[in-house]
Write an enzyme that holds these catalytic residues in place. Structure first.
Site, PDB file in Angstrom:
ATOM      1  N   ASP A   1       0.911  -1.095   0.152  1.00 55.23           N
ATOM      2  CA  ASP A   1      -0.091  -0.060  -0.046  1.00 55.23           C
ATOM      3  C   ASP A   1       0.663   1.310   0.103  1.00 55.23           C
ATOM      4  O   ASP A   1       1.009   2.064  -0.492  1.00 55.23           O
ATOM      5  CB  ASP A   1      -0.807   0.039   1.330  1.00 55.23           C
ATOM      6  CG  ASP A   1      -1.771  -1.278   1.598  1.00 55.23           C
ATOM      7  OD1 ASP A   1      -2.346  -1.821   0.236  1.00 55.23           O
ATOM      8  OD2 ASP A   1      -2.013  -1.860   2.530  1.00 55.23           O
ATOM      9  N   VAL A   2       2.234   1.111   0.920  1.00 53.80           N
ATOM     10  CA  VAL A   2       3.567   2.428   0.282  1.00 53.80           C
ATOM     11  C   VAL A   2       4.213   2.223  -0.275  1.00 53.80           C
ATOM     12  O   VAL A   2       4.429   0.838   0.621  1.00 53.80           O
ATOM     13  CB  VAL A   2       3.070   2.682   2.139  1.00 53.80           C
ATOM     14  CG1 VAL A   2       3.873   3.582   2.040  1.00 53.80           C
ATOM     15  CG2 VAL A   2       1.882   2.125   2.868  1.00 53.80           C
TER      16      VAL A   2
END
Ligand code: PLP
Ligand code: CA
Length: 323
Positions: free
Chosen positions: A22-23
């Site tokens: 997600d990051v």
């Protein structure tokens, strides 16, 4: 250590890789080239997103692709000479939209370490800075008092009065409780001697980052880590470093974003800063980009201490999984 997985531009594995995270924490720079070299191409560009002022083809589109998939992008750089505002200007100039909160440069991580983690009680929370205006700007934003830095009165030869004033302490500010060493293009005997006297009197020793060299053109110049060396030599102390691979920087990023480390990937070109940073931070993945200083042979060597989980030839290969 497992062998890194190669993600080619046409591999289905890219989609799978993107779904795992997600990051994305991005290392930014590589080496600076002189203008003439950029025009003639005589020296190859080296970096992850850009090399000095040369943006790698596909960087903007790759970042756009990640954002369009809802991924968080964070720019993490050891460059201590620039503030986040300076970096945002650079990103904007290159056509990369950014929010200031997405930028973590070592000057910023040093400032927040001092104000939010170290939290020395006033008045002994003043910082003596070896460094440039980027550090000063970040300290100001965090309301941390400082002296030194770009002060022009320190850019001179030492006089006999200076030797005496430093020896008896009359030239020293009693409120200084921290010495912060970053890359200082005007470092001199007077600044080193002053910093040493503060350390001798018990100041906390910090360094923005410990990069020994600043790669430029076909050679190297002294990096921020080389500015601290005389002080390490004199005191026998090692500074706490606030740049990659120090986990103080990872903690600062996490303190701000509260991300899930298992769904975060560090993207970079150096095994001993970026990849080490991601592995020691317990991130879900690390991705090496081969347009930087590291070549495959480096991690294939039996002496390699760190190996990325994935690698690509160039960043824009990540666009292969977008269709
Ligand atoms: N320090 C300085 C002064 C630099 O100019 C650079 C790159 O430009 C770096 C460190 C390394 O930065 P990065 O972590 O983005 O590779
Ligand atoms: Ca780099």
């Amino acid at each position: 250590m497992a062998q890194p997985k190669y993600l080619t531009s046409d591999s289905a594995a890219i989609g799978e890789f993107l779904d795992k995270f997600d990051v994305f924490l991005f290392d930014c720079d590589g080496k600076e080239l002189f203008k003439q070299e950029l025009q003639t191409g005589v020296n190859p560009c080296v970096g992850v997103l850009w090399s000095g002022d040369h943006l790698f083809e596909g960087t903007v589109e790759t970042l756009e692709l990640l954002r369009s998939k809802g991924k968080k992008v964070v720019f993490v750089t050891n460059n201590s000479t620039k503030s986040r505002q300076d970096y945002q200007k650079k990103l904007t100039g290159m056509g990369i939209p950014s929010n200031i909160e997405e930028i973590f440069a070592s000057a910023y991580s040093s400032a927040i370490y001092i104000s939010r983690i170290l939290k020395l009680p006033a008045p002994r929370n003043k910082v003596f800075v070896l460094g440039e205006s980027g550090i000063e700007q970040e300290l100001r934003t965090e309301n941390v008092p400082f002296i030194g830095g770009t002060d022009p009165s320190l850019r001179r030869d030492m006089t006999p009065a200076d030797f005496a004033g430093l020896a008896d302490g009359s030239m020293l500010d009693p409120d200084v409780g921290i010495v912060l060493a970053g890359l200082d293009f005007h470092v001199n005997y007077l600044k080193i001697s002053t910093a040493y006297q503060y350390l001798r009197r018990g100041a906390v020793f910090l360094a923005t980052n410990l990069d020994s060299t600043l790669p430029m053109s076909h050679t190297f110049f002294p990096g921020a880590g080389s500015i601290s060396i005389p002080l390490i030599n004199m005191t026998g102390q090692k500074p706490t470093a606030l740049g990659k691979p120090s986990q103080a920087m990872m903690d600062a990023i996490e303190g701000k974003f509260h991300f899930d480390r298992s769904r975060t990937c560090m993207v970079g070109d150096r095994l001993d800063t970026d990849i080490q940073f991601g592995i020691e931070g317990g991130l879900g993945g690390t991705l090496a980009v081969l347009t930087g200083v590291t070549k495959k042979e480096h991690w294939e060597s039996p002496d390699a201490s760190f190996r990325p989980a994935y690698y690509v030839d160039k960043l824009s290969d990540l666009r292969g999984g977008s269709s």
